[in-house]
Scaffold this active site. Structure first.
Site, PDB file in Angstrom:
ATOM      1  N   GLY A  29      65.654  31.555  28.672  1.00 23.30           N
ATOM      2  CA  GLY A  29      65.541  30.219  29.233  1.00 23.30           C
ATOM      3  C   GLY A  29      66.836  29.654  29.784  1.00 23.30           C
ATOM      4  O   GLY A  29      66.813  28.620  30.463  1.00 23.30           O
ATOM      5  N   CYS A 238      33.436  29.595  40.045  1.00 21.45           N
ATOM      6  CA  CYS A 238      33.776  30.307  41.273  1.00 21.45           C
ATOM      7  C   CYS A 238      32.501  30.659  42.031  1.00 21.45           C
ATOM      8  O   CYS A 238      31.565  31.237  41.459  1.00 21.45           O
ATOM      9  CB  CYS A 238      34.570  31.567  40.942  1.00 21.45           C
ATOM     10  SG  CYS A 238      34.919  32.616  42.376  1.00 21.45           S
ATOM     11  N   CYS A 241      32.370  34.867  42.110  1.00 24.86           N
ATOM     12  CA  CYS A 241      32.139  35.701  40.918  1.00 24.86           C
ATOM     13  C   CYS A 241      31.532  34.934  39.765  1.00 24.86           C
ATOM     14  O   CYS A 241      31.172  35.530  38.744  1.00 24.86           O
ATOM     15  CB  CYS A 241      33.456  36.346  40.465  1.00 24.86           C
ATOM     16  SG  CYS A 241      34.644  35.188  39.742  1.00 24.86           S
ATOM     17  N   CYS A 262      38.123  31.651  42.860  1.00 25.07           N
ATOM     18  CA  CYS A 262      39.263  32.033  42.032  1.00 25.07           C
ATOM     19  C   CYS A 262      40.525  32.123  42.885  1.00 25.07           C
ATOM     20  O   CYS A 262      40.514  32.728  43.964  1.00 25.07           O
ATOM     21  CB  CYS A 262      39.021  33.380  41.364  1.00 25.07           C
ATOM     22  SG  CYS A 262      37.713  33.395  40.120  1.00 25.07           S
ATOM     23  N   CYS A 268      39.158  38.034  40.887  1.00 28.59           N
ATOM     24  CA  CYS A 268      37.826  37.723  41.413  1.00 28.59           C
ATOM     25  C   CYS A 268      37.143  38.987  41.924  1.00 28.59           C
ATOM     26  O   CYS A 268      35.946  39.214  41.672  1.00 28.59           O
ATOM     27  CB  CYS A 268      37.953  36.689  42.527  1.00 28.59           C
ATOM     28  SG  CYS A 268      36.392  35.993  43.099  1.00 28.59           S
TER      29      CYS A 268
END
Length: 280
Positions: A29, A238, A241, A262, A268
């Protein structure tokens, strides 16, 4: 491609970036400065991520590039083509087949595994840049673990809206120490960063900063005990899908029609293939 070094950058520059990445991995970080180079595209379009990828890619790697989750946007196609021409490595649109995944603004829906590397393109690495105009002060505050400004910002959201109204680039605390900007990924993706088996590398070319999250590192989104961080579910499925758990893009059709699909095109496509569907 003739006339270019492998992966475009010269070897001294790549060694410099790798040394900075080693320090970044050792201090999860923490922002590490590096000598950012000129690249054959403008700042803001992924120069930091491209330099990180160029420094770590090898002849045996398989590269995948996504932009907003998609493999076929202009940015993703051009970066993938750039590395294919300057390295000769294999490229793929399959998340499971890739060893290096360079991403802009998304984390793949398919869980990553050990040995994979996720490289983020970061426009602004400093989480306090909107709250503290003095650059020197933003470098000093992390040394004292001082993140009060960020807590005040989140509290003001709660006071105004009754919730934390940050939907992207939501700040996280890495390994219980550094407050970090996860790049402009949606807050929907933040939980995927926590204890991810893959190595996560972040490159900001314009700001000349690198940082990293080693595998299996704790990454927690900032919140309060009485207002815990949570992901807002989509109220749609979606259209291609049928998935109700992935991050969705809204596509405007003719008139007032809206189509939700998606964001991660590979995810997807994989779902449609498993269902035996060829639409979309």
């Amino acid at each position: 491609m003739q006339g270019y070094n492998f992966a475009y950058l010269d070897e001294r520059t790549k060694r410099m970036i790798r040394r900075a990445l080693l320090k970044a991995v050792a201090i999860p970080g923490h922002q590490v400065p590096f000598g950012s180079r000129e690249m054959p595209l403008a700042y803001g379009w992924g120069t930091g991520g491209i330099q990180v990828t160029a420094a770590i890619i090898g002849e045996d790697d398989v590269l995948k590039v996504i932009d907003q989750g998609s493999d076929d946007t202009t940015n993703a196609v051009n970066i993938r083509r750039f590395f294919a021409r300057t390295t000769g490595v294999d490229t793929t649109e399959r998340t499971r087949d890739a060893t290096i995944i360079q991403t802009r603004h998304r984390i793949p829906e398919i869980p990553l595994r050990e040995g994979q590397v996720l490289v983020y393109q970061v426009p602004q690495p400093e989480p306090l840049y909107k709250l503290e105009p003095r650059g020197r002060e933003t470098l000093r505050l992390p040394a004292f673990e001082e993140s009060g400004l960020m807590n005040v910002k989140l509290y003001e959201d709660i006071a105004h809206w009754g919730r934390i109204d940050t939907t992207y680039d939501y700040p996280v605390r890495v390994d219980g120490r550094y407050v970090m900007s996860p790049s402009p990924i949606p807050s929907f993706d933040n939980p995927k960063m926590d204890r991810m088996p893959a190595l996560q590398l972040f490159g900001a070319g314009r700001e000349k900063r690198l940082y990293a999250i080693p595998p299996y590192t704790d990454v927690k989104s900032l919140d309060f005990e009485d207002h815990p961080f949570r992901v807002e579910p989509h109220a749609h499925a979606c259209a291609l899908c049928g998935c109700t758990t992935s991050f969705l893009d809204e596509v405007v059709l003719d008139g007032d029609e809206r189509l939700w699909s998606c964001s991660d095109t590979d995810y997807c496509r994989e779902r449609r293939e498993s269902q035996g569907r060829n639409d979309g």
